[in-house]
Design a protein around this motif. Structure first.
Motif, PDB file in Angstrom:
ATOM      1  N   LYS A 159       3.627   2.554  -1.859  1.00 20.89           N
ATOM      2  CA  LYS A 159       2.160   2.611  -1.940  1.00 20.89           C
ATOM      3  C   LYS A 159       1.575   3.676  -0.998  1.00 20.89           C
ATOM      4  O   LYS A 159       0.433   4.090  -1.170  1.00 20.89           O
ATOM      5  N   HIS A 204       2.181  -1.793 -11.890  1.00 20.02           N
ATOM      6  CA  HIS A 204       1.530  -3.041 -11.489  1.00 20.02           C
ATOM      7  C   HIS A 204       1.295  -3.928 -12.696  1.00 20.02           C
ATOM      8  O   HIS A 204       1.003  -3.426 -13.794  1.00 20.02           O
ATOM      9  N   THR A 255       3.990  -5.884  -8.310  1.00 21.25           N
ATOM     10  CA  THR A 255       4.273  -4.442  -8.248  1.00 21.25           C
ATOM     11  C   THR A 255       5.764  -4.195  -8.302  1.00 21.25           C
ATOM     12  O   THR A 255       6.547  -4.978  -7.758  1.00 21.25           O
ATOM     13  N   GLY A 288      -0.560  -2.284   1.686  1.00 26.05           N
ATOM     14  CA  GLY A 288      -0.301  -3.712   1.856  1.00 26.05           C
ATOM     15  C   GLY A 288       0.396  -4.297   0.657  1.00 26.05           C
ATOM     16  O   GLY A 288       0.484  -3.670  -0.401  1.00 26.05           O
ATOM     17  N   CYS A 289       0.896  -5.525   0.835  1.00 21.56           N
ATOM     18  CA  CYS A 289       1.639  -6.206  -0.231  1.00 21.56           C
ATOM     19  C   CYS A 289       1.274  -7.679  -0.251  1.00 21.56           C
ATOM     20  O   CYS A 289       1.161  -8.301   0.811  1.00 21.56           O
ATOM     21  N   GLY A 290       1.168  -8.219  -1.450  1.00 27.08           N
ATOM     22  CA  GLY A 290       0.944  -9.656  -1.597  1.00 27.08           C
ATOM     23  C   GLY A 290       2.237 -10.396  -1.354  1.00 27.08           C
ATOM     24  O   GLY A 290       3.266 -10.080  -1.948  1.00 27.08           O
ATOM     25  N   LEU A 320      -5.218  -6.178 -10.143  1.00 24.57           N
ATOM     26  CA  LEU A 320      -3.812  -5.813 -10.002  1.00 24.57           C
ATOM     27  C   LEU A 320      -3.150  -6.732  -8.984  1.00 24.57           C
ATOM     28  O   LEU A 320      -3.751  -7.048  -7.959  1.00 24.57           O
ATOM     29  N   ALA A 321      -1.936  -7.127  -9.255  1.00 20.35           N
ATOM     30  CA  ALA A 321      -1.104  -7.840  -8.278  1.00 20.35           C
ATOM     31  C   ALA A 321       0.225  -8.037  -8.968  1.00 20.35           C
ATOM     32  O   ALA A 321       0.256  -8.434 -10.147  1.00 20.35           O
ATOM     33  N   GLU A 366       8.091  -1.717  -0.966  1.00 14.69           N
ATOM     34  CA  GLU A 366       6.915  -1.605  -1.851  1.00 14.69           C
ATOM     35  C   GLU A 366       5.754  -0.925  -1.118  1.00 14.69           C
ATOM     36  O   GLU A 366       5.047  -0.087  -1.683  1.00 14.69           O
ATOM     37  N   ALA A 384      -6.222 -10.120  -4.316  1.00 19.02           N
ATOM     38  CA  ALA A 384      -5.406  -8.902  -4.364  1.00 19.02           C
ATOM     39  C   ALA A 384      -5.272  -8.265  -2.982  1.00 19.02           C
ATOM     40  O   ALA A 384      -4.297  -7.560  -2.713  1.00 19.02           O
ATOM     41  N   LEU A 411      -7.867   1.172  -1.821  1.00 19.45           N
ATOM     42  CA  LEU A 411      -6.412   1.119  -1.618  1.00 19.45           C
ATOM     43  C   LEU A 411      -5.862   2.528  -1.758  1.00 19.45           C
ATOM     44  O   LEU A 411      -6.563   3.433  -2.195  1.00 19.45           O
ATOM     45  N   ARG A 412      -4.562   2.683  -1.456  1.00 16.42           N
ATOM     46  CA  ARG A 412      -3.878   3.987  -1.546  1.00 16.42           C
ATOM     47  C   ARG A 412      -4.769   5.019  -0.855  1.00 16.42           C
ATOM     48  O   ARG A 412      -5.090   6.073  -1.417  1.00 16.42           O
ATOM     49  N   GLU A 455      -7.406   0.078  -8.567  1.00 18.00           N
ATOM     50  CA  GLU A 455      -7.984  -1.266  -8.745  1.00 18.00           C
ATOM     51  C   GLU A 455      -9.509  -1.235  -8.684  1.00 18.00           C
ATOM     52  O   GLU A 455     -10.094  -0.884  -7.661  1.00 18.00           O
ATOM     53  N   TYR A 491     -10.277   0.114   4.840  1.00 14.41           N
ATOM     54  CA  TYR A 491      -9.170  -0.083   3.888  1.00 14.41           C
ATOM     55  C   TYR A 491      -9.310  -1.460   3.233  1.00 14.41           C
ATOM     56  O   TYR A 491      -9.614  -2.444   3.910  1.00 14.41           O
TER      57      TYR A 491
HETATM   58  C1  LIG Z   1      -2.801  -4.159  -0.968  1.00 13.76           C
HETATM   59  C2  LIG Z   1      -2.488  -3.159  -1.791  1.00 13.76           C
HETATM   60  O1  LIG Z   1      -2.313  -3.321  -3.125  1.00 13.76           O
HETATM   61  C3  LIG Z   1      -2.573  -4.564  -3.743  1.00 13.76           C
HETATM   62  C4  LIG Z   1      -1.384  -5.420  -3.768  1.00 13.76           C
HETATM   63  C5  LIG Z   1      -0.540  -5.417  -4.859  1.00 13.76           C
HETATM   64  C6  LIG Z   1       0.736  -6.227  -4.836  1.00 13.76           C
HETATM   65  O2  LIG Z   1       1.038  -6.835  -3.805  1.00 13.76           O
HETATM   66  O3  LIG Z   1       1.473  -6.248  -5.823  1.00 13.76           O
HETATM   67  C7  LIG Z   1      -0.856  -4.680  -6.004  1.00 13.76           C
HETATM   68  C8  LIG Z   1      -2.024  -4.013  -6.097  1.00 13.76           C
HETATM   69  C9  LIG Z   1      -3.090  -4.227  -5.119  1.00 13.76           C
HETATM   70  O4  LIG Z   1      -3.889  -5.290  -5.542  1.00 13.76           O
HETATM   71  C10 LIG Z   1      -2.333  -1.752  -1.312  1.00 13.76           C
HETATM   72  O5  LIG Z   1      -2.107  -0.866  -2.140  1.00 13.76           O
HETATM   73  O6  LIG Z   1      -2.463  -1.524  -0.112  1.00 13.76           O
END
Ligand SMILES: C=C(O[C@@H]1C=C(C(=O)O)C=C[C@H]1O)C(=O)O
Length: 260
Positions: free
Chosen positions: A246, A139, A78, A227-229, A75-76, A242, A166, A209-210, A60, A190
């Motif tokens: 990651k 993504h 996944t 993390g995750c949205g 990106l968002a 998810e 994101a 990220l990653r 990203e 992070y």
């Molecule tokens: C927060 C992270 O990734 C973010 C969250 C995403 C999602 O929730 O789909 C996708 C890509 C990134 O914007 C992460 O990799 O730690």
């Protein structure tokens, strides 16, 4: 995560990004060069970085500025890859149609387009996302671009854009407060901007990220983050799976046998 979904359903906010971390211990000091090589070899569509013990391969790009043209890869949304190409193709098509993921993606695009728009004379914001294929996940992705008119440097643009939806959520302040309340994690660097800038102000700032942070007090130890949205339609078990996916780039880089 259940609590976050409840808050969203009750109308307190639209989206929040929650993260977790794992601590890895090695028998010998961890050499960042080795991790970088593994990440660069395996993760083509990413930007690989190592700054002050923060190492990762981010897909990203928060903002890139090149002679007045700003661009951002948002990106968002996944989905995990299975390793079976035919199945992954079908999953990719379902991701592109998933209303939950499209909604989550739209929040992220809006936050970037609004913040970038304040610096730009004209903007290009594609109406629908494409699917970005990585070895571990896919993504929803949108490349936003704009012509900067106020002379902002790439670092100033990154400061305007961070934290995007994101990595934080929508609305930003409410999501930020909920992260402090629920996450129970020191994110360190992070999810912050990581990159470079030249003397003219051009540069590239990815979102860290990653990634993992080497322990400054113990070179055998590294904390890795994912993390995750979360939106109204999120399923807590899916989100945990998810985040496991990651973690894979850093886990694999840490566990792979050394190459010559
Ligand atoms: C927060 C992270 O990734 C973010 C969250 C995403 C999602 O929730 O789909 C996708 C890509 C990134 O914007 C992460 O990799 O730690």
């Amino acid at each position: 995560m259940g609590e976050a979904v409840e808050r969203i359903t009750s109308g307190a906010l639209d989206k929040v990004v929650l993260a977790r971390s794992l601590v890895a211990r090695a028998e010998a000091p961890i050499d960042p060069r080795f991790l970088l090589r593994r990440l660069a070899d395996s993760y083509d569509n990413t930007w690989v970085f190592a700054v002050a013990g923060l190492i990762g391969a981010t897909p990203e790009m928060l903002v890139r500025l090149d002679r007045g043209l700003a661009s951002s890869r948002v990106l968002a949304g996944t989905i995990r890859r299975t390793g079976d190409d035919a199945h992954d193709l079908a999953l990719s098509a379902s991701l592109a149609r998933s209303s939950k993921d499209l909604e989550e993606h739209e929040y992220a695009v809006r936050s970037v387009a609004d913040a970038l728009g304040r610096h730009c004379a004209s903007m290009n914001v594609p109406e629908s996302p494409f699917v970005l294929h990585l070895p571990n996940v896919m993504h929803l992705a949108t490349d936003v671009a704009g012509a900067v008119e106020d002379g902002a440097t790439s670092l100033e643009l990154a400061a305007s854009l961070h934290p995007s939806a994101a990595v934080c959520g929508t609305p930003t302040a409410t999501a930020d407060a909920l992260i402090t309340e629920l996450e129970g994690l020191d994110r360190g660097c992070y999810a912050g901007p990581v990159g470079w800038m030249d003397a003219a102000g051009d540069g590239e700032w990815g979102i860290a990220l990653r990634s993992g942070q080497l322990d400054p007090a113990d070179p055998c130890q590294i904390s890795i983050f994912a993390g995750c949205g979360i939106v109204a339609g999120s399923d807590p078990e899916d989100e945990v799976a998810e985040s496991d996916a990651k973690f894979l780039p850093m886990r694999d880089a840490l566990t792979a046998a050394p190459t010559a």
